[in-house]
Design an enzyme around this catalytic site. Structure first.
Site, short mmCIF file in Angstrom:
data_model
loop_
_atom_site.label_atom_id
_atom_site.label_comp_id
_atom_site.label_asym_id
_atom_site.label_seq_id
_atom_site.Cartn_x
_atom_site.Cartn_y
_atom_site.Cartn_z
N HIS A 167 51.87 39.89 47.47
CA HIS A 167 52.92 38.62 47.03
C HIS A 167 53.25 39.54 45.29
O HIS A 167 53.99 38.36 45.00
CB HIS A 167 51.32 38.27 46.60
CG HIS A 167 49.79 38.01 45.43
ND1 HIS A 167 49.00 39.02 46.07
CD2 HIS A 167 49.84 37.51 44.35
CE1 HIS A 167 48.59 38.94 45.43
NE2 HIS A 167 48.76 38.57 44.25
N LYS A 215 55.70 42.15 39.65
CA LYS A 215 55.12 42.78 38.52
C LYS A 215 55.58 43.65 38.15
O LYS A 215 55.72 43.90 37.27
CB LYS A 215 53.43 42.42 38.71
CG LYS A 215 52.81 40.92 38.51
CD LYS A 215 51.28 41.22 38.34
CE LYS A 215 50.97 39.54 38.33
NZ LYS A 215 49.42 39.83 38.17
P1 C2E Z 1 49.50 32.39 36.31
O1 C2E Z 1 49.02 31.74 35.45
O2 C2E Z 1 50.78 31.75 37.23
O3 C2E Z 1 49.65 33.54 35.45
C1 C2E Z 1 50.50 34.94 36.66
C2 C2E Z 1 49.95 35.86 36.00
O4 C2E Z 1 50.48 36.02 35.02
C3 C2E Z 1 48.51 36.38 36.08
O5 C2E Z 1 48.17 36.90 37.71
C4 C2E Z 1 48.39 37.32 35.05
O6 C2E Z 1 48.89 38.90 35.82
C5 C2E Z 1 49.68 37.13 34.42
N1 C2E Z 1 48.76 36.63 32.92
C6 C2E Z 1 48.60 35.06 33.11
N2 C2E Z 1 48.17 34.52 32.00
C7 C2E Z 1 47.63 35.71 31.38
C8 C2E Z 1 46.71 35.92 30.15
O7 C2E Z 1 46.21 35.10 29.35
N3 C2E Z 1 46.70 37.04 29.46
C9 C2E Z 1 47.66 38.84 30.33
N4 C2E Z 1 47.71 39.93 29.87
N5 C2E Z 1 48.18 37.55 31.27
C10 C2E Z 1 48.50 36.76 32.26
P2 C2E Z 1 47.26 36.64 38.15
O8 C2E Z 1 46.19 38.12 37.62
O9 C2E Z 1 48.10 37.43 39.84
O10 C2E Z 1 46.70 35.40 38.59
C11 C2E Z 1 46.70 34.17 39.78
C12 C2E Z 1 46.42 32.79 38.92
O11 C2E Z 1 45.21 33.05 38.96
C13 C2E Z 1 46.90 32.35 37.61
O12 C2E Z 1 48.61 32.41 37.81
C14 C2E Z 1 46.01 31.06 37.32
O13 C2E Z 1 46.95 30.50 38.18
C15 C2E Z 1 44.62 32.15 38.16
N6 C2E Z 1 43.77 32.44 37.16
C16 C2E Z 1 43.18 33.05 36.70
N7 C2E Z 1 42.47 33.70 35.39
C17 C2E Z 1 42.40 32.15 35.21
C18 C2E Z 1 41.38 30.97 34.26
O14 C2E Z 1 40.90 31.46 33.76
N8 C2E Z 1 41.34 29.81 34.67
C19 C2E Z 1 42.22 29.35 35.34
N9 C2E Z 1 42.67 27.84 35.23
N10 C2E Z 1 43.46 29.52 36.33
C20 C2E Z 1 43.19 30.89 36.19
C1 SIN Z 2 44.98 36.64 35.36
O1 SIN Z 2 44.40 37.00 35.74
O2 SIN Z 2 45.37 35.48 34.45
C2 SIN Z 2 45.55 37.96 34.09
C3 SIN Z 2 45.14 39.08 34.41
C4 SIN Z 2 45.50 39.80 35.62
O3 SIN Z 2 46.83 40.53 35.01
O4 SIN Z 2 44.39 40.13 36.39
FE FE Z 3 51.49 35.68 40.83
FE FE Z 4 47.60 38.72 42.43
#
Ligand code: C2E
Ligand code: SIN
Ligand code: FE
Ligand code: FE
Ligand code: SIN
Ligand code: SIN
Length: 375
Positions: free
Chosen positions: A224, A228
């Site tokens: 998915h 990146k």
């Molecule tokens: P998303 O918010 O659309 O984020 C997509 C990707 O952007 C994330 O993939 C991550 O690689 C990056 N990213 C997002 N926010 C940050 C940040 O603050 N710092 C950095 N360094 N990278 C960031 P990933 O890991 O596959 O995350 C999947 C989804 O999980 C996120 O999509 C979000 O919807 C959810 N998610 C993850 N952590 C949290 C959280 O603490 N709270 C909430 N509400 N959702 C979360």
């Molecule tokens: C996230 O979970 O939104 C960011 C951290 C990551 O890329 O694994």
């Molecule tokens: Fe993604």
């Molecule tokens: Fe993921």
């Protein structure tokens, strides 16, 4: 002069594997009219689970969305140990030792079965079943002919799986490079692909999903975030929150992923794969939100393909329960609470419920794929 008609013609065509299996069944039934069903189960060597995958029968298929540990099916395990097919010419007895799947087959009226293990490059990949309503049909004489067809069907399955494997390998080579610098671990992919499968299985009746679709979701889920790879380190690896311009760049990963997949499909000539749209949809739409606030397209509700709605829940749940560069891992209670909160807003309600209702299985997967187990 006479026109020779190639009975196997359909098998050369550009058809989904399911249609080829149905065709093969029709051809085989012309010669062996007692064969009422052909079915294929696939084996997951990591979890030792056997899963129903494809079958040739119509709506009354007795065995869909079924899985069992290979270790819980001694008769099948025995086939594997001997490396030889098994004939059961009377499936009619019902003692308590019989497994659920054999009972279901029996209830459907099948009286005999022929089971062949399938191998690819020496690795066991699953079983091929022939079932009949009549008993005592699989004689030595018949089997010497039937085996030819059995191997043909097995090659069709292997061909499909190999194509999928090449695709996965091509994408993984690229995604591996990404994951070397992505804080997400390989275990994230192991877990989230299995959460996706749990959700799909749980919705199977309501949405009339077949086993092949479910298996493809499972196979494609780990890809998915392939997009990146196009995101610079300074953003991908940033230890804190992203500012709005960084966020905008980060959000291009889903569309980039879909474009990469399209490139690879055309470069490798892989466009024959059935359900390849599932892969494209997963990459492109896994960050859409049901209220339209997601990206890249702002699709709402069922405009978002089901596979993407499923992956979104699995992905977010695993992100929440894992440690991230900017947050600690949350426990399951807290994570399920958040999923419920954003259900109907960001995430699809049915998909969220499907995951929450299967908490026991979710926790089993968490046990099996712990971060510290592999590093
Ligand atoms: P998303 O918010 O659309 O984020 C997509 C990707 O952007 C994330 O993939 C991550 O690689 C990056 N990213 C997002 N926010 C940050 C940040 O603050 N710092 C950095 N360094 N990278 C960031 P990933 O890991 O596959 O995350 C999947 C989804 O999980 C996120 O999509 C979000 O919807 C959810 N998610 C993850 N952590 C949290 C959280 O603490 N709270 C909430 N509400 N959702 C979360
Ligand atoms: C996230 O979970 O939104 C960011 C951290 C990551 O890329 O694994
Ligand atoms: Fe993604
Ligand atoms: Fe993921
Ligand atoms: C099946 O047909 O899928 C299983 C039946 C058997 O174990 O023979
Ligand atoms: C989604 O957009 O479908 C996942 C939920 C989120 O981004 O918070």
């Amino acid at each position: 002069m006479f026109d020779h008609c190639d009975l196997l013609e359909d098998l050369n065509k550009h058809l989904p594997l399911k249609d080829k299996i149905v065709s093969a069944h029709r051809i085989i039934a012309e010669k062996f009219n007692f064969i009422a069903r052909i079915a294929i189960t696939l084996y997951d060597p990591e979890t030792r689970v056997l899963k129903t995958y494809l079958h040739s029968s119509g709506k009354n298929e007795p065995l869909v969305h079924y899985q069992a540990l290979l270790d819980d099916a001694p008769s099948l395990k025995d086939i594997l140990k001997k490396g030889r097919p098994r004939v059961v010419n009377k499936l009619v007895t019902f003692d308590n030792n019989q497994k659920k799947h054999t009972q279901r087959i029996g209830r459907q009226g099948y009286a005999a079965s022929y089971t062949m293990p399938m191998f690819h490059s020496g690795n066991f990949i699953g079983f091929l079943f022939f079932n009949s309503y009549k008993s005592d049909v699989f004689t030595e004489r018949i089997l010497s002919d039937l085996d030819v067809y059995a191997h043909l069907v097995s090659l069709m399955v292997i061909n499909e799986l190999t194509t999928l494997k090449i695709l996965n390998a091509a994408l993984k080579t690229t995604s591996h490079i990404t994951h070397l610098r992505d804080p997400e671990t390989g275990c994230h992919l192991d877990r989230m692909s299995r959460y996706s499968r749990i959700i799909a299985l749980s919705l199977a009746d309501k949405y009339e999903l077949d086993d092949e679709y479910i298996e493809h979701i499972f196979m494609f889920a780990p890809l998915h975030d392939i997009g990146k790879i196009g995101i610079p380190d300074s953003i991908l690896l940033k230890p804190g929150p992203l500012d709005s311009s960084e966020r905008a760049i980060m959000n291009t990963h889903s569309r980039k992923g879909k474009e990469m997949i399209e490139d690879i499909i055309s470069n490798f000539g892989l466009d024959g794969i059935n359900d390849i749209d599932i892969l494209k949809n997963i990459a492109e739409f896994h960050h859409e939100a049901v209220n339209g606030s997601g990206y890249p397209s702002g699709k709402v509700n069922t405009e978002i393909p089901l596979e993407a709605r499923i992956i979104a829940v699995a992905d977010v749940f695993d992100a929440l329960t894992s440690r991230r560069s900017y947050k600690e891992a949350w426990d399951n209670d807290k994570s399920f609470e958040l999923l419920k909160q954003i259900a109907g807003e960001k995430l699809d309600i049915d998909c969220v419920n499907a995951l929450i209702e299967n908490r026991k299985e979710v926790e089993h997967i968490q046990q099996q794929f712990k971060e510290d187990r592999y590093g």
